[in-house]
Motif scaffolding. Structure first.
Motif, PDB file in Angstrom:
ATOM      1  N   ARG A 157      13.243  47.607  66.849  1.00 56.80           N
ATOM      2  CA  ARG A 157      14.471  47.140  67.489  1.00 56.80           C
ATOM      3  C   ARG A 157      15.126  46.108  66.580  1.00 56.80           C
ATOM      4  N   ILE A 158      16.386  46.350  66.274  1.00 54.93           N
ATOM      5  CA  ILE A 158      17.162  45.423  65.461  1.00 54.93           C
ATOM      6  C   ILE A 158      18.352  44.989  66.297  1.00 54.93           C
ATOM      7  N   LYS A 159      18.515  43.676  66.443  1.00 51.67           N
ATOM      8  CA  LYS A 159      19.622  43.138  67.223  1.00 51.67           C
ATOM      9  C   LYS A 159      20.429  42.209  66.320  1.00 51.67           C
ATOM     10  N   MET A 160      21.732  42.480  66.238  1.00 54.74           N
ATOM     11  CA  MET A 160      22.616  41.667  65.409  1.00 54.74           C
ATOM     12  C   MET A 160      23.675  41.029  66.295  1.00 54.74           C
ATOM     13  N   GLU A 161      23.923  39.763  66.077  1.00 51.72           N
ATOM     14  CA  GLU A 161      24.954  39.055  66.830  1.00 51.72           C
ATOM     15  C   GLU A 161      25.916  38.403  65.841  1.00 51.72           C
ATOM     16  N   ASP A 196      32.712  35.485  73.038  1.00 49.94           N
ATOM     17  CA  ASP A 196      33.131  35.600  71.644  1.00 49.94           C
ATOM     18  C   ASP A 196      31.990  36.043  70.731  1.00 49.94           C
ATOM     19  N   ILE A 197      30.958  36.673  71.319  1.00 48.79           N
ATOM     20  CA  ILE A 197      29.815  37.179  70.553  1.00 48.79           C
ATOM     21  C   ILE A 197      29.816  38.709  70.631  1.00 48.79           C
ATOM     22  N   TRP A 198      29.767  39.354  69.477  1.00 47.29           N
ATOM     23  CA  TRP A 198      29.637  40.809  69.387  1.00 47.29           C
ATOM     24  C   TRP A 198      28.164  41.110  69.138  1.00 47.29           C
TER      25      TRP A 198
END
Length: 66
Positions: free
Chosen positions: A4-8, A52-54
């Motif tokens: 699992r890769i999570k990018m913010e 404001d977070i993608w």
């Protein structure tokens, strides 16, 4: 066996960013690549905005062998 890769990333929500992908063909290339990887390896790719977070999350299923 999952990866699992999570990018913010911060962004400015609003109408000024609504058409970025259509204005420049090279924009969004990474998102298309991640979606293709998820499809190819029986995984899942999701995106969402929280304020404001993608957030982009890539989940890949492993084979279970080392």
């Amino acid at each position: 066996p999952y990866l699992r890769i999570k990018m913010e990333n911060r962004f400015s929500p609003g109408p000024q960013n609504k058409h970025l992908l259509s204005e420049k063909p090279e924009r969004g290339l990474g998102m298309r690549i991640l979606a293709q990887i998820a499809s190819q390896y029986d995984g899942e790719y999701r995106t969402e905005a929280q304020g404001d977070i993608w957030i982009a999350t890539l989940l890949l299923k492993g084979t279970g062998s080392e």
